[in-house]
Design an enzyme around this catalytic site. Structure first.
Site, PDB file in Angstrom:
ATOM      1  N   LYS A  11       0.811  -1.207   0.000  1.00  0.00           N
ATOM      2  CA  LYS A  11       0.000   0.000   0.000  1.00  0.00           C
ATOM      3  C   LYS A  11       0.853   1.270   0.000  1.00  0.00           C
ATOM      4  CE  LYS A  11      -4.257  -1.915   1.930  1.00  0.00           C
ATOM      5  NZ  LYS A  11      -5.226  -1.919   3.044  1.00  0.00           N
TER       6      LYS A  11
ATOM      7  N   ARG B  12      -2.938  -9.915   5.739  1.00  0.00           N
ATOM      8  CA  ARG B  12      -3.423 -10.068   4.362  1.00  0.00           C
ATOM      9  C   ARG B  12      -2.336  -9.552   3.429  1.00  0.00           C
ATOM     10  NH1 ARG B  12      -6.193  -7.054   0.466  1.00  0.00           N
ATOM     11  NH2 ARG B  12      -7.802  -8.201  -0.708  1.00  0.00           N
TER      12      ARG B  12
END
Length: 278
Positions: A224, A258
């Site tokens: 991210k 995740r």
């Protein structure tokens, strides 16, 4: 005290080691790997690689939730997700479906999904009703705004307290509807309506979130922008930062991470565990 997470065909004992959830985006436009696994044969091959690498859960997503991404029609999302879900039923791993649409939730559960991962926190009309009578796991995520506008100007007075309050309300709503606590985990939603500072503040307080809510915390920070902000690396060069983030999340109390890079994360966690457990 032992903590368990009920996910359909699987009942995970947490605490012995963190669980690794592998990302399988069957979309043409996800921020990191959009288009790579859109075709079923490539999606299945990718899932087989994750299974061989030691993944615990495979999270199948048929709608991109990157900042600014548009919603897709129910029929289109089902056309992307369902073939992969059916094809992987015998993979021997828990299968999660990443969706905020009750119609997709219902079809996925009928097809054998072991978890529903909802970025909208089961707030859509009919979402709780879609999942309450199943035995699948439920991941409740916090998001400020929608994927279309969430990163425009996220503001909080106290990001940790506000995220905890939201997640508590959603957990209570699920339990009040009849969902067992053992089916629920929460995700503070790093990158979903948060600045870089908000993201790292939440990461540092993962343990507080878990303690106050009494359910396992899932952290998703793989590749991210919060990794890029610290390292200066583009998406395709954020593996090292993502591994560091996963280890930090587990050290702070996350029970599930995740990730995109399953094999590398599994190895990193094995070494971390060997070095930290007496």
């Amino acid at each position: 005290m032992r903590q368990f997470l009920q996910c359909g065909r699987f009942r995970f004992e947490l605490g012995r080691r963190p669980l690794v959830m592998g990302v399988l985006n069957v979309t043409p436009d996800s921020f990191s790997d959009g288009g790579q696994y859109h075709a079923l044969e490539f999606a299945v091959s990718r899932a087989e690689d994750m299974v061989a690498s030691g993944v615990d859960l495979i999270d199948i997503g048929g709608e991109s939730t990157r900042p600014g991404s548009p919603s897709v029609p129910v029929a289109e999302e089902l056309a992307r997700v369902m073939p992969a879900l059916y094809a992987l039923q015998e993979a021997g791993k828990a299968l999660s479906v990443d969706t905020c649409k009750p119609e997709v939730m219902r079809e996925a559960i009928i097809a054998g999904a072991d978890m529903i991962n909802d970025i909208n926190g089961f707030r859509a009309p009919g979402a709780i009703e879609a999942v309450v009578n199943s035995d699948c796991g439920l991941c409740v995520m916090h998001m400020q705004g929608t994927p279309q506008d969430m990163q425009a100007q996220p503001v909080y007075a106290d990001v940790v307290a506000e995220v905890i309050a939201f997640l508590r309300e959603r957990v209570q709503a699920l339990v009040a509807a009849g969902v067992d606590h053992e089916r629920i985990c929460v995700d503070p939603g790093l990158g979903f309506g948060k600045t870089v500072d908000h993201n790292y503040t939440l990461l540092r307080h993962t343990g507080r979130i878990a303690d106050e809510l009494g359910v396992p915390v899932l952290i998703g920070l793989s590749r991210k922008s919060m990794i890029g902000a610290v390292t200066g690396r583009p998406v395709e060069a954020r593996m090292a930062g993502s591994l560091a983030g996963a280890l930090a999340a587990v050290a702070q109390g996350a029970r599930i991470v995740r990730v995109h890079d399953v094999a590398e994360t599994v190895d990193a966690l094995k070494v971390w565990r060997a070095a930290t457990i007496d």
